[in-house]
Scaffold this motif. Structure first.
Motif, PDB file in Angstrom:
ATOM      1  N   ALA A 142      37.993  58.108  26.164  1.00  0.00           N
ATOM      2  CA  ALA A 142      38.598  56.913  25.565  1.00  0.00           C
ATOM      3  C   ALA A 142      39.400  57.254  24.317  1.00  0.00           C
ATOM      4  O   ALA A 142      40.372  56.574  23.991  1.00  0.00           O
ATOM      5  CB  ALA A 142      37.516  55.889  25.235  1.00  0.00           C
ATOM      6  N   GLY A 144      41.136  59.891  24.095  1.00  0.00           N
ATOM      7  CA  GLY A 144      42.255  60.701  24.527  1.00  0.00           C
ATOM      8  C   GLY A 144      42.031  62.176  24.320  1.00  0.00           C
ATOM      9  O   GLY A 144      42.994  62.962  24.251  1.00  0.00           O
ATOM     10  N   ALA A 178      45.035  58.120  19.360  1.00  0.00           N
ATOM     11  CA  ALA A 178      45.431  56.767  19.764  1.00  0.00           C
ATOM     12  C   ALA A 178      44.456  56.299  20.847  1.00  0.00           C
ATOM     13  O   ALA A 178      44.764  56.316  22.034  1.00  0.00           O
ATOM     14  CB  ALA A 178      46.860  56.744  20.268  1.00  0.00           C
ATOM     15  N   PRO A 179      43.244  55.923  20.458  1.00  0.00           N
ATOM     16  CA  PRO A 179      42.225  55.592  21.455  1.00  0.00           C
ATOM     17  C   PRO A 179      42.562  54.346  22.263  1.00  0.00           C
ATOM     18  O   PRO A 179      43.266  53.451  21.793  1.00  0.00           O
ATOM     19  CB  PRO A 179      40.960  55.377  20.622  1.00  0.00           C
ATOM     20  N   SER A 180      42.020  54.318  23.462  1.00  0.00           N
ATOM     21  CA  SER A 180      42.043  53.097  24.260  1.00  0.00           C
ATOM     22  C   SER A 180      40.865  52.240  23.824  1.00  0.00           C
ATOM     23  O   SER A 180      39.705  52.561  24.128  1.00  0.00           O
ATOM     24  CB  SER A 180      41.935  53.434  25.750  1.00  0.00           C
ATOM     25  N   MET A 181      41.137  51.162  23.113  1.00  0.00           N
ATOM     26  CA  MET A 181      40.047  50.346  22.575  1.00  0.00           C
ATOM     27  C   MET A 181      39.203  49.690  23.667  1.00  0.00           C
ATOM     28  O   MET A 181      37.973  49.658  23.560  1.00  0.00           O
ATOM     29  CB  MET A 181      40.588  49.307  21.597  1.00  0.00           C
ATOM     30  N   PRO A 182      39.794  49.177  24.744  1.00  0.00           N
ATOM     31  CA  PRO A 182      38.931  48.608  25.796  1.00  0.00           C
ATOM     32  C   PRO A 182      37.993  49.658  26.396  1.00  0.00           C
ATOM     33  O   PRO A 182      36.812  49.370  26.635  1.00  0.00           O
ATOM     34  CB  PRO A 182      39.933  48.080  26.824  1.00  0.00           C
ATOM     35  N   ARG A 183      38.501  50.864  26.651  1.00  0.00           N
ATOM     36  CA  ARG A 183      37.653  51.912  27.226  1.00  0.00           C
ATOM     37  C   ARG A 183      36.597  52.364  26.208  1.00  0.00           C
ATOM     38  O   ARG A 183      35.437  52.612  26.579  1.00  0.00           O
ATOM     39  CB  ARG A 183      38.504  53.101  27.657  1.00  0.00           C
ATOM     40  N   LEU A 184      36.986  52.455  24.936  1.00  0.00           N
ATOM     41  CA  LEU A 184      36.025  52.886  23.923  1.00  0.00           C
ATOM     42  C   LEU A 184      34.941  51.841  23.731  1.00  0.00           C
ATOM     43  O   LEU A 184      33.751  52.177  23.616  1.00  0.00           O
ATOM     44  CB  LEU A 184      36.744  53.168  22.604  1.00  0.00           C
ATOM     45  N   ARG A 185      35.327  50.587  23.728  1.00  0.00           N
ATOM     46  CA  ARG A 185      34.319  49.533  23.589  1.00  0.00           C
ATOM     47  C   ARG A 185      33.356  49.555  24.769  1.00  0.00           C
ATOM     48  O   ARG A 185      32.139  49.441  24.592  1.00  0.00           O
ATOM     49  CB  ARG A 185      34.976  48.166  23.472  1.00  0.00           C
TER      50      ARG A 185
END
Length: 289
Positions: A142, A144, A178-185
């Motif tokens: 998430a 990256g 630049a993380p993917s916030m939906p995937r990280l959450r």
């Protein structure tokens, strides 16, 4: 009901930046109402304070922390902000109080005056472990990052709630995230993590930078996160680093710095005794209707 809110910039760097934090006297609000306070005040967090005496000359204060997503058992920069306000109200250039937050009772201290204070507190014992691949891989993906390359630098650190520490090579690598916030959450929710604290390899004199991503508590990126920095300090103390200064907030235009010292080893498995804190400036008071 009119609510008076004091805005404090916690963990400032060289007189700039810091994390704006709403400090409010304890009042009869529901949990749902408390969640609206940081949103209305334009801050990521709000801390509600209640003061009482605790023995001769030493006050005690209870602290409750809220984001838009709900209540937290602990908040490091919120504690720094609360200590500054409590010291200012006590008109004390050296202020020490017994603090209660969540299930913990601990000491906090603030020194200074004229709306500017250096605040420090004991975040409590830090528990560290190495995550399994099934834990680290979704978080790293998430972010990256390549799990095959980055997993060795991961730790799960718990102080109040667990979060993942992730090491990157330098400040440039940190800034490029630049993380993917939906995937990280989704990954943090599944693992029961507060969030992910990514830090650069510290210099020999103990200077590093970090970014804290916590979409699970409604804070995609935190300007300053003192408790996670305390977790990092506990981890690095095991590698011989006793003092650590961590810069945060640059990616958000709010330069912040959190300072830690590992003073001695706690008895038992809980690791070193950490002191964490920063500079807080009391900015203004506002009224919310």
């Amino acid at each position: 009901m009119s609510l008076h809110v004091t805005i404090v910039h916690a963990c400032r760097r060289a007189g700039r930046g810091g994390s704006p934090t709403a400090v409010v006297d304890e009042t009869l609000l529901t949990a749902a109402d408390r969640r609206t306070v940081p949103v209305a005040a334009g801050t990521s967090h709000a801390v509600f304070t209640s003061v009482e005496e605790h023995g001769p000359g030493r006050p005690a204060a209870s602290l409750r922390f809220f984001t838009a997503a709900g209540e937290l058992p602990a908040c490091g920069h919120g504690t720094v902000a609360a200590l500054a306000v409590l010291a200012e109200r006590a008109q004390a250039r050296e202020y020490e109080a017994v603090l209660r937050a969540g299930s913990r009772t601990f000491l906090g201290r603030a020194t200074g005056g004229d709306n500017r204070y250096e605040a420090v507190f004991d975040p409590g014992p830090v528990r560290l472990r190495t995550p399994a691949a099934a834990e680290s891989e979704p978080v790293l993906a998430a972010l990256g990052m390549d799990p095959a390359e980055a997993s060795a630098g991961c730790r799960i650190a718990s102080v109040g709630r667990p979060r993942m520490l992730v090491q990157v090579a330098d400040r440039h690598a940190l800034a490029d995230l630049a993380p993917s916030m939906p995937r990280l959450r989704a990954a943090c929710d599944r693992l029961g993590l507060l969030g992910c604290y990514v830090y650069s390899t510290p210099s020999p004199d103990g200077r590093a930078a970090a970014r804290m991503f916590a979409p699970s508590i409604g804070v995609p990126e935190d300007i300053a996160n003192a408790n996670s920095t305390a977790c990092l300090a506990a981890h690095l103390a095991g590698h011989g680093l006793s003092a650590l200064d961590v810069d945060m907030g640059d990616s958000l235009g709010q330069p912040s710095t959190i300072a830690t010292i590992a003073t001695r080893t706690r008895p038992g498995p809980a690791g070193p005794l950490i002191r964490v804190g920063g500079t807080a400036s009391i900015a203004t008071g506002i009224s919310l209707i």
